[in-house]
Design a protein around this motif. Structure first.
Motif, mmCIF file in Angstrom:
data_model
loop_
_atom_site.group_PDB
_atom_site.id
_atom_site.type_symbol
_atom_site.label_atom_id
_atom_site.label_comp_id
_atom_site.label_asym_id
_atom_site.label_seq_id
_atom_site.Cartn_x
_atom_site.Cartn_y
_atom_site.Cartn_z
ATOM 1 N N MET A 24 0.824 -1.210 0.000
ATOM 2 C CA MET A 24 0.000 0.000 0.000
ATOM 3 C C MET A 24 0.861 1.264 0.000
ATOM 4 S SD MET A 24 -3.047 -1.071 -0.221
ATOM 5 C CE MET A 24 -3.849 0.502 0.005
ATOM 6 N N ASP A 25 2.091 1.171 0.482
ATOM 7 C CA ASP A 25 2.977 2.344 0.505
ATOM 8 C C ASP A 25 3.333 2.774 -0.921
ATOM 9 O OD1 ASP A 25 2.819 2.040 3.215
ATOM 10 O OD2 ASP A 25 4.838 1.215 3.456
ATOM 11 N N PHE A 26 3.558 1.789 -1.800
ATOM 12 C CA PHE A 26 3.822 2.103 -3.205
ATOM 13 C C PHE A 26 2.601 2.741 -3.856
ATOM 14 C CE2 PHE A 26 7.084 -1.563 -3.378
ATOM 15 C CZ PHE A 26 8.113 -0.697 -3.056
ATOM 16 N N GLN A 27 1.434 2.203 -3.544
ATOM 17 C CA GLN A 27 0.205 2.709 -4.147
ATOM 18 C C GLN A 27 -0.081 4.147 -3.687
ATOM 19 O OE1 GLN A 27 -3.062 -0.114 -3.685
ATOM 20 N NE2 GLN A 27 -1.674 -1.856 -3.962
ATOM 21 N N TRP A 28 0.189 4.416 -2.430
ATOM 22 C CA TRP A 28 -0.002 5.794 -1.934
ATOM 23 C C TRP A 28 0.905 6.763 -2.683
ATOM 24 C CZ3 TRP A 28 3.813 8.816 0.457
ATOM 25 C CH2 TRP A 28 3.369 10.052 0.969
ATOM 26 N N MET A 29 2.166 6.400 -2.835
ATOM 27 C CA MET A 29 3.116 7.272 -3.505
ATOM 28 C C MET A 29 2.738 7.472 -4.972
ATOM 29 S SD MET A 29 5.846 9.135 -3.366
ATOM 30 C CE MET A 29 6.882 8.681 -1.955
ATOM 31 N N GLU A 30 2.329 6.404 -5.650
ATOM 32 C CA GLU A 30 1.946 6.531 -7.056
ATOM 33 C C GLU A 30 0.736 7.447 -7.210
ATOM 34 O OE1 GLU A 30 0.252 3.989 -10.858
ATOM 35 O OE2 GLU A 30 0.133 3.181 -8.821
ATOM 36 N N LYS A 44 -7.358 3.237 2.613
ATOM 37 C CA LYS A 44 -7.388 2.071 3.481
ATOM 38 C C LYS A 44 -6.040 1.342 3.447
ATOM 39 C CE LYS A 44 -12.365 1.279 3.000
ATOM 40 N NZ LYS A 44 -13.424 0.303 2.633
ATOM 41 N N GLY A 45 -5.810 0.569 4.505
ATOM 42 C CA GLY A 45 -4.601 -0.233 4.565
ATOM 43 C C GLY A 45 -3.477 0.417 5.349
ATOM 44 N N PHE A 46 -3.756 1.516 6.059
ATOM 45 C CA PHE A 46 -2.740 2.226 6.842
ATOM 46 C C PHE A 46 -3.149 2.242 8.315
ATOM 47 C CE2 PHE A 46 -2.908 4.073 2.589
ATOM 48 C CZ PHE A 46 -1.597 3.896 2.170
ATOM 49 N N TRP A 47 -2.180 2.152 9.196
ATOM 50 C CA TRP A 47 -2.502 2.217 10.622
ATOM 51 C C TRP A 47 -2.781 3.649 11.068
ATOM 52 C CZ3 TRP A 47 0.661 5.167 13.723
ATOM 53 C CH2 TRP A 47 1.963 5.428 13.273
ATOM 54 N N LYS A 48 -2.402 4.605 10.226
ATOM 55 C CA LYS A 48 -2.676 6.023 10.465
ATOM 56 C C LYS A 48 -2.839 6.679 9.095
ATOM 57 C CE LYS A 48 -0.307 10.189 12.113
ATOM 58 N NZ LYS A 48 0.966 10.703 12.679
ATOM 59 N N GLN A 49 -3.821 7.568 8.962
ATOM 60 C CA GLN A 49 -4.076 8.173 7.662
ATOM 61 C C GLN A 49 -2.893 9.009 7.192
ATOM 62 O OE1 GLN A 49 -7.008 7.959 5.500
ATOM 63 N NE2 GLN A 49 -5.330 8.729 4.241
ATOM 64 N N PRO A 50 -2.285 8.648 6.060
ATOM 65 C CA PRO A 50 -1.179 9.456 5.524
ATOM 66 C C PRO A 50 -1.730 10.703 4.840
ATOM 67 C CG PRO A 50 -1.619 7.613 4.070
ATOM 68 C CD PRO A 50 -2.543 7.447 5.241
ATOM 69 N N PRO A 51 -0.875 11.655 4.508
ATOM 70 C CA PRO A 51 -1.336 12.860 3.817
ATOM 71 C C PRO A 51 -2.008 12.523 2.484
ATOM 72 C CG PRO A 51 0.905 13.149 4.613
ATOM 73 C CD PRO A 51 0.568 11.702 4.790
ATOM 74 N N LEU A 52 -3.098 13.193 2.199
ATOM 75 C CA LEU A 52 -3.774 13.023 0.914
ATOM 76 C C LEU A 52 -3.237 14.016 -0.109
ATOM 77 C CD1 LEU A 52 -7.437 12.484 2.159
ATOM 78 C CD2 LEU A 52 -5.714 10.774 1.579
ATOM 79 N N ILE A 53 -2.634 15.096 0.370
ATOM 80 C CA ILE A 53 -1.935 16.052 -0.480
ATOM 81 C C ILE A 53 -0.507 16.139 0.028
ATOM 82 C CG2 ILE A 53 -1.798 18.444 -1.263
ATOM 83 C CD1 ILE A 53 -4.808 18.641 -0.914
ATOM 84 N N TRP A 54 0.424 15.881 -0.846
ATOM 85 C CA TRP A 54 1.840 15.840 -0.448
ATOM 86 C C TRP A 54 2.630 16.535 -1.537
ATOM 87 C CZ3 TRP A 54 6.350 12.618 -1.671
ATOM 88 C CH2 TRP A 54 7.319 12.611 -0.661
ATOM 89 N N ASP A 55 2.973 17.791 -1.297
ATOM 90 C CA ASP A 55 3.571 18.644 -2.319
ATOM 91 C C ASP A 55 5.074 18.412 -2.390
ATOM 92 O OD1 ASP A 55 4.007 20.550 -4.226
ATOM 93 O OD2 ASP A 55 3.906 22.244 -2.850
ATOM 94 N N ALA A 56 5.472 17.418 -3.188
ATOM 95 C CA ALA A 56 6.887 17.082 -3.333
ATOM 96 C C ALA A 56 7.256 17.057 -4.807
ATOM 97 C CB ALA A 56 7.192 15.734 -2.697
#
Length: 386
Positions: free
Chosen positions: A248-254, A265-277
């Motif tokens: 799921m970490d790869f899918q989030w980044m993609e 879904k699939g995270f123990w804590k909600q990661p950022p939905l907007i990540w300006d990188a």
């Protein structure tokens, strides 16, 4: 009476009254003995003041050597004082001139079985496009089963080290942990002197520069630990290194980089939905280093029962990474409070305590033993107490 008046004039240096005329021949020897001259029947009263500059010049000429000696000594003392100040102003300068090339490899081989620097630091597109390299393990120790999403993700990111690091003859690295020990440490200026500064997760820099420094060469993170705005706590050229623990970490980044529908879904804590990188600054850490950390430093099995899984912390992983491409490795801000201390905070920037680690998949006491072993071997040096 005339004799008395004459004596009074010569002893006192002035005239109090008329003096009886006396022959010039009588006065001349006496006046000459007093440093005066008599011409034309009168005495020269200006000869006394003219004598003083002559005496002063004579004294200076005799003392010229001593004066020059004192002046030279003074200049030497001033130079030495300035030299001493300069030598203490740069406390880390000595590490710039002496590079222990090969020392890390030699000592790491004593701790890490089959130690090698042949593996790339970051995953590369060619390994999933031109030649599909099989992996023995699933994440976090391999990429088995994640090849398709990795192919898409690696097509928009990069894998190289910046030329400024690649070209260094000596790579002096500081791995900065997030521990409470950094608070009020005043280590910031020292940390900034290193060629490579590796930071972890969402640990802040702004507001803590005096203790943790402001330079960040790499920041290791996973989705749940990503700062919602990576530009605020990093330098423009900081490498943002994703540590993949699960597919799921790869899918989030993609989804973030390609602006697709966000994965929730699939995270123990909600990661950022907007990540300006900037995608050009993003790297994917080679899972090989997670495998080395777990198997060689913590003696963890690669395949564990689902209910008792243990994983290395990002901090220990960062040290392992540094041991594979640095010529000198120093650490700061590592170590946890004693297990009996329930109130001591574990981070320099927030108030959570060791209790928060109870439900984690990390064995911090096991990791402390591994770091102490590195310190005993001289493989790493600790800038803060451990």
């Amino acid at each position: 009476m005339n004799k008395g008046k004459c004596n009074h004039q010569l002893d006192g240096g002035r005239e109090d009254g008329p003096v009886d005329p006396q022959p010039l021949e009588t006065l001349s020897p006496l006046l000459a003995s007093q440093g005066r001259t008599v011409t034309g029947g009168s005495r020269d009263e200006s000869s006394g003041p003219r004598l003083m500059p002559a005496l002063a010049i004579k004294m200076i000429n005799k003392s010229r050597g001593k004066i020059l000696g004192v002046l030279a000594l003074f200049l030497v003392m001033v130079w030495y004082s300035i030299y001493r100040e300069d030598s203490f102003y740069f406390p880390m300068q000595e590490n710039k001139t002496v590079c222990p090339v090969g020392e890390v490899e030699r000592k790491a081989a004593q701790l890490i079985g089959n130690y090698t620097r042949d593996h790339p630091l970051f995953l590369q597109l060619k390994d999933y496009f031109w030649v599909k390299t099989p992996s023995l393990y699933e994440l976090p120790y391999g990429t088995k089963g994640s090849e398709d999403v990795l192919l898409r993700l690696l097509s928009v990111t990069s894998y190289s080290l910046p030329e400024s690091i690649q070209s260094l003859k000596c790579r002096r690295c500081a791995v900065v942990g997030n521990g409470h020990r950094l608070r009020n440490s005043s280590m910031g200026e020292t940390i900034n002197t290193y060629d490579v500064v590796i930071r972890l997760n969402n640990a802040p820099v702004h507001g803590y520069e005096q203790d943790v420094g402001s330079k960040t060469t790499m920041r290791l993170f996973y989705p749940e630990s990503a700062h919602f705005n990576p530009r605020t706590e990093n330098n423009p050229d900081t490498l943002l290194v994703l540590v993949p623990f699960k597919p799921m970490d790869f899918q989030w980044m993609e989804a973030i980089l390609n602006d697709k529908k966000r994965v929730r879904k699939g995270f123990w804590k909600q990661p950022p939905l907007i990540w300006d990188a900037n995608p050009e600054q993003v790297r994917i850490l080679n899972p090989y280093y997670m495998e080395v950390t777990a198997a060689k430093l913590l003696n963890l099995p690669m395949k564990q029962p689902r209910k008792v899984k243990q994983k290395p912390t990002t901090g220990l992983l960062a040290i392992t990474l540094a041991l594979h491409f640095c010529d000198l490795v120093h650490i700061a801000g590592f170590g946890y409070p004693d297990s009996a201390n329930k109130k001591q905070t574990i981070h320099y920037y927030e108030q959570i305590t060791l209790k928060s680690m109870a439900a984690s998949e990390h064995n911090v006491s096991h990791e402390a033993v591994a770091i102490k072993r590195m310190l005993e071997l001289g493989l790493v040096k600790n800038l803060t107490y451990f």
